[in-house]
Write a protein that holds these residues in place. Structure first.
Motif, mmCIF file in Angstrom:
data_model
loop_
_atom_site.group_PDB
_atom_site.id
_atom_site.type_symbol
_atom_site.label_atom_id
_atom_site.label_comp_id
_atom_site.label_asym_id
_atom_site.label_seq_id
_atom_site.Cartn_x
_atom_site.Cartn_y
_atom_site.Cartn_z
ATOM 1 N N LYS A 103 -1.518 -11.162 -5.133
ATOM 2 C CA LYS A 103 -0.775 -10.010 -4.654
ATOM 3 C C LYS A 103 -1.648 -8.771 -4.854
ATOM 4 O O LYS A 103 -2.356 -8.655 -5.862
ATOM 5 C CB LYS A 103 0.531 -9.818 -5.422
ATOM 6 C CG LYS A 103 1.434 -11.049 -5.454
ATOM 7 C CD LYS A 103 2.110 -11.289 -4.127
ATOM 8 C CE LYS A 103 3.134 -12.429 -4.250
ATOM 9 N NZ LYS A 103 3.741 -12.777 -2.941
ATOM 10 N N VAL A 104 -1.572 -7.849 -3.917
ATOM 11 C CA VAL A 104 -2.331 -6.598 -3.999
ATOM 12 C C VAL A 104 -1.352 -5.437 -3.988
ATOM 13 O O VAL A 104 -0.491 -5.347 -3.101
ATOM 14 C CB VAL A 104 -3.320 -6.468 -2.814
ATOM 15 C CG1 VAL A 104 -3.933 -5.066 -2.781
ATOM 16 C CG2 VAL A 104 -4.417 -7.519 -2.916
ATOM 17 N N VAL A 105 -1.473 -4.562 -4.962
ATOM 18 C CA VAL A 105 -0.641 -3.351 -5.036
ATOM 19 C C VAL A 105 -1.582 -2.159 -5.155
ATOM 20 O O VAL A 105 -2.244 -1.979 -6.184
ATOM 21 C CB VAL A 105 0.316 -3.386 -6.238
ATOM 22 C CG1 VAL A 105 1.081 -2.063 -6.347
ATOM 23 C CG2 VAL A 105 1.290 -4.545 -6.117
ATOM 24 N N LEU A 106 -1.672 -1.363 -4.099
ATOM 25 C CA LEU A 106 -2.540 -0.186 -4.090
ATOM 26 C C LEU A 106 -1.663 1.057 -4.134
ATOM 27 O O LEU A 106 -1.045 1.441 -3.142
ATOM 28 C CB LEU A 106 -3.418 -0.189 -2.835
ATOM 29 C CG LEU A 106 -4.333 -1.407 -2.666
ATOM 30 C CD1 LEU A 106 -5.129 -1.316 -1.372
ATOM 31 C CD2 LEU A 106 -5.260 -1.575 -3.864
ATOM 32 N N THR A 107 -1.586 1.648 -5.294
ATOM 33 C CA THR A 107 -0.757 2.834 -5.497
ATOM 34 C C THR A 107 -1.466 3.759 -6.468
ATOM 35 O O THR A 107 -2.153 3.286 -7.386
ATOM 36 C CB THR A 107 0.634 2.445 -6.043
ATOM 37 O OG1 THR A 107 1.466 3.608 -6.126
ATOM 38 C CG2 THR A 107 0.546 1.802 -7.414
ATOM 39 N N VAL A 146 -6.311 2.476 3.814
ATOM 40 C CA VAL A 146 -5.952 1.091 4.150
ATOM 41 C C VAL A 146 -4.809 1.137 5.167
ATOM 42 O O VAL A 146 -3.635 0.985 4.812
ATOM 43 C CB VAL A 146 -5.528 0.301 2.897
ATOM 44 C CG1 VAL A 146 -5.410 -1.193 3.226
ATOM 45 C CG2 VAL A 146 -6.512 0.489 1.748
ATOM 46 N N PRO A 147 -5.126 1.352 6.447
ATOM 47 C CA PRO A 147 -4.082 1.465 7.467
ATOM 48 C C PRO A 147 -3.391 0.118 7.703
ATOM 49 O O PRO A 147 -3.859 -0.925 7.215
ATOM 50 C CB PRO A 147 -4.859 1.926 8.701
ATOM 51 C CG PRO A 147 -6.256 1.453 8.477
ATOM 52 C CD PRO A 147 -6.474 1.526 6.996
ATOM 53 N N VAL A 204 0.849 -1.183 0.000
ATOM 54 C CA VAL A 204 0.000 0.000 0.000
ATOM 55 C C VAL A 204 0.887 1.236 0.000
ATOM 56 O O VAL A 204 1.685 1.435 0.916
ATOM 57 C CB VAL A 204 -0.945 0.021 1.225
ATOM 58 C CG1 VAL A 204 -1.783 1.298 1.228
ATOM 59 C CG2 VAL A 204 -1.847 -1.208 1.216
ATOM 60 N N ASP A 205 0.745 2.054 -1.027
ATOM 61 C CA ASP A 205 1.478 3.311 -1.090
ATOM 62 C C ASP A 205 0.982 4.232 0.016
ATOM 63 O O ASP A 205 -0.169 4.164 0.451
ATOM 64 C CB ASP A 205 1.254 3.954 -2.464
ATOM 65 C CG ASP A 205 2.092 5.204 -2.673
ATOM 66 O OD1 ASP A 205 3.218 5.077 -3.181
ATOM 67 O OD2 ASP A 205 1.624 6.302 -2.322
#
Length: 413
Positions: free
Chosen positions: A78-82, A58-59, A50-51
């Motif tokens: 895989k999860v990439v939140l940016t 998304v703490p 998480v960026d």
């Protein structure tokens, strides 16, 4: 040693030092990991990245819950939140991010990757290698259309996407969501003030708008054809928000002439209006004065569109039966046909906005609506509604979707 020689030596030493400093800086940059490498390195220890821009949405506690949820599925998720910005390390494109991150992961044979959709901020995007093994693209796409996710935050939206991928029924869930969406979509209203191609008052029909948007429409046709071809190769349905640069291709001089004509027509209409039979005459006069001021100070398409929105507000006040405002996504499309819920990614609140028939169809069919753009304080071209409301009357009002344009103008001052 002469003075000139000393000066020459001093200059050469300074140039040498500068060259050494530049070389050292470049070497340090070369040694620094790229954005893709940083994300891939982080994914080696946790399936969730998480960026910091999404840290509030998304703490860390929710990140850990997501990671545990993914591990329980037993799938290579895989999860990439940016966030994405044009010109960033991935050129603002989630497709590029997915390819870059996959190339840097140690095991690339099986992977499901969930990211924000770079084309539309109210959606997630699913990628999968090998393709369609778990129907991940459809499962993730269906998430944003579920009634239970209507007001969900980014963390809950991502968690639901993980669950649907693990369920393995992405195609079925997506088709169900589309059927529900079609049933719940309100029909376009007919009559004065509700048709996307017409408006109240003289000279407000589609014929008047055609010279202004005809050229952009032709350009958009070519872009849309290309988008269809791309989607035919990639079945994953994005919920796109491509910010088309062709909004800027509209003839600004022609739009200014159109706005001048609309404002003058409103002024004439207010002059001959009967005070006894026009209870909102003062509102129309205020809108006329505001439209004239905005027109005089207009710096580009957003302000000229604002003058049109104010003129529309004034005409509606004169008729006493206001219809829907101009299209939220692009007021140059004319009056909206219906209202629709819309929630930016990372925000829990859902906005009720007015959209024209074309934009409503685009959203329902998962095609890209044309969005009017503006320039933010950093010089970047962004959707006009992403400008802070305190700085933009049009972001504050949504050209009438969120509040009357005149109220947005007062708030932004």
């Amino acid at each position: 040693m002469s003075t000139d020689v000393k000066r020459l030596i001093t200059l050469l030493v300074a140039l040498l030092c500068a060259a050494l400093t530049t070389t050292a800086a470049r070497a340090a940059d070369d040694d620094a990991p790229s954005a893709g490498e940083r994300i891939a390195n982080a994914l080696r220890t946790s399936p969730v990245y998480v960026d910091e821009a999404y840290a509030d949405a998304v703490p860390p506690s929710r990140q850990r819950q997501l990671a545990d949820r993914i591990r329980r599925t037993g799938l290579p998720i895989k999860v990439v939140l940016t966030p994405f910005t044009k010109g960033d390390a991935f050129d603002g494109d989630s497709d590029v991010l997915a390819g870059v991150v996959r190339d840097r992961l140690p095991d690339r044979r099986e992977l499901v990757l969930i990211t924000p959709d770079s084309d539309f901020p109210d959606s997630l995007r699913g990628y999968e290698w090998p393709a369609d093994t778990h129907q991940a693209d459809r499962a993730v796409a269906a998430t944003g259309f579920l009634d239970e996710m209507r007001d969900a935050g980014l963390a809950d939206l991502t968690a639901k996407a993980v669950d649907l991928v693990a369920e393995g029924k992405g195609e079925q869930r997506y088709e169900e969501a589309m059927r529900d969406l079609d049933r719940s979509a309100p029909p376009a209203k007919s009559g004065s003030g509700s048709d996307s191609g017409s408006g109240s008052g003289s000279g407000s029909g589609w014929t008047g708008w055609w010279p202004l948007v005809g050229v952009p429409v032709l350009a958009l046709t070519a872009l849309a054809t290309r988008a269809v071809l791309v989607r035919s190769r990639k079945p994953s349905p994005a919920f796109p928000q491509l910010v088309f640069a062709t909004a800027r291709a509209a003839d600004e001089a022609g739009l200014r002439r159109r706005a001048e004509a609309e404002v003058l027509a409103l002024g004439e209409a207010t002059r001959v209006a009967d005070v006894a039979t026009t209870p909102d005459l003062q509102q129309a006069l205020d809108a006329y004065a505001a439209a004239g001021k905005v027109l005089d100070e207009a710096r580009g398409l957003p302000d000229l569109a604002g003058a049109l929105a104010l003129a529309q507000e004034g005409r509606d006040a004169l008729t006493g039966s206001p219809g829907l405002p101009l299209c939220f996504f692009n007021p140059l499309h004319g009056r909206a046909a219906l209202r629709s819920g819309w929630r930016p990614l990372g925000r829990r609140d859902r906005l009720d906005v007015a959209v024209c028939g074309a934009c409503a169809d685009a959203l329902r069919d998962r095609r890209a609506p044309e969005v009017l753009t503006d320039t933010d304080e950093n010089g970047r071209t962004v959707p006009y509604f992403e400008i802070p409301a305190r700085r933009s009357a049009w972001a504050a009002s949504g050209y009438g979707s969120l509040m009357p344009p005149s109220a947005g103008l007062a708030r932004a001052r």
